[in-house]
Design an enzyme around this catalytic site. Sequence first.
Site, PDB file in Angstrom:
ATOM      1  CG  ASP A   1      21.676  14.872 -11.977  1.00 37.22           C
ATOM      2  OD1 ASP A   1      22.899  15.100 -12.099  1.00 37.22           O
ATOM      3  OD2 ASP A   1      20.926  14.777 -12.948  1.00 37.22           O
TER       4      ASP A   1
ATOM      5  CG  ASN B   1      13.124  12.047 -21.208  1.00 38.70           C
ATOM      6  OD1 ASN B   1      13.888  12.971 -20.959  1.00 38.70           O
ATOM      7  ND2 ASN B   1      12.918  11.059 -20.362  1.00 38.70           N
TER       8      ASN B   1
ATOM      9  CD  GLU C   1      13.836  10.756 -16.454  1.00 36.00           C
ATOM     10  OE1 GLU C   1      13.608  11.352 -17.520  1.00 36.00           O
ATOM     11  OE2 GLU C   1      14.776   9.960 -16.317  1.00 36.00           O
TER      12      GLU C   1
ATOM     13  CG  HIS D   1      15.837  14.043 -18.453  1.00 33.26           C
ATOM     14  ND1 HIS D   1      16.112  12.712 -18.318  1.00 33.26           N
ATOM     15  CD2 HIS D   1      17.003  14.601 -18.890  1.00 33.26           C
ATOM     16  CE1 HIS D   1      17.370  12.485 -18.641  1.00 33.26           C
ATOM     17  NE2 HIS D   1      17.924  13.605 -18.985  1.00 33.26           N
TER      18      HIS D   1
HETATM   19  P1  PGA Z   1      23.827  14.231 -22.427  1.00 34.75           P
HETATM   20  O1  PGA Z   1      22.670  14.101 -21.351  1.00 34.75           O
HETATM   21  O2  PGA Z   1      24.490  15.524 -22.136  1.00 34.75           O
HETATM   22  O3  PGA Z   1      24.724  13.049 -22.193  1.00 34.75           O
HETATM   23  O4  PGA Z   1      23.168  14.225 -23.754  1.00 34.75           O
HETATM   24  C1  PGA Z   1      21.866  15.200 -21.100  1.00 34.75           C
HETATM   25  C2  PGA Z   1      20.777  14.813 -20.147  1.00 34.75           C
HETATM   26  O5  PGA Z   1      20.327  13.659 -20.169  1.00 34.75           O
HETATM   27  O6  PGA Z   1      20.347  15.676 -19.368  1.00 34.75           O
END
Ligand code: PGA
Length: 243
Positions: A67, A136, A143, A138
């Site tokens: 992404d 959450n 999302e 995702h």
């Molecule tokens: P993080 O993010 O590795 O910074 O915890 C993971 C994500 O949001 O997919």
Amino acid sequence: MRIIVVENYEEMSAKGAELFVEVMTAKKNCVIGLATGSTPIGLYNNLAKACAEGKVDFSEVTSVNLDEYYPLAPDNDQSYRYFMNKNLFDKVNIKKENTFVPDGTAKDPEAACKEYEQRIDALGGIDIQVLGIGRNGHIGFNEPDANGLFAETHLTALTENTIEANSRFFASADEVPKHALTMGIGSVFKARKIVIMANGADKADAIKKMVEGPISTMCPASLLCLHPDVTLICDKSAYSLVK
Ligand code: PGA
């Protein structure tokens, strides 16, 4: 799903790197699927070290990233292109022209997404994909959404929860881009092998929902239970709520 519970971030990163090295050793010209965020940085450090020691070779490897924020220029130090250059690509012998990140400056984001999906297909899919998981649930910027999720690479709005979580990297929440281009769940499922990693107590709820179900678009990571080759590597804190 194979589940590996480790003590801490270092062990998680080492185990993740081991799985990558295995695939990269078996297939020199493999396609690796990459993610950004704090979770995979240790994995990338391990891969850079393995490359410096001659244990792994990126010269024939192609990478595709999950992404990118939209809109955001690649030279912005918060862009995921910038992150990948800094944390991995500049440290290993991968050819930059073989590294793909969705184009956060695309004039026509929908066309750029279509092209990105076609690129993944033209590459013959992804051999091994690393994923982090959002608090959450995702994956990428897919999302939670009661109305469903998109299969292919698409333009999406970020949720308040994600904007807030990611605001730690920006001067303020107002500066976090409100949209992103992200591979869809179907694009992720094109990977033959998926490694999802999580550490820390703030991921415990998401990991519980992912592992225990129900499989639901309200926890996008729970859909991974339907994929034939997924390895979850997480530390004890992230696994602490699983019964
Ligand atoms: P993080 O993010 O590795 O910074 O915890 C993971 C994500 O949001 O997919």
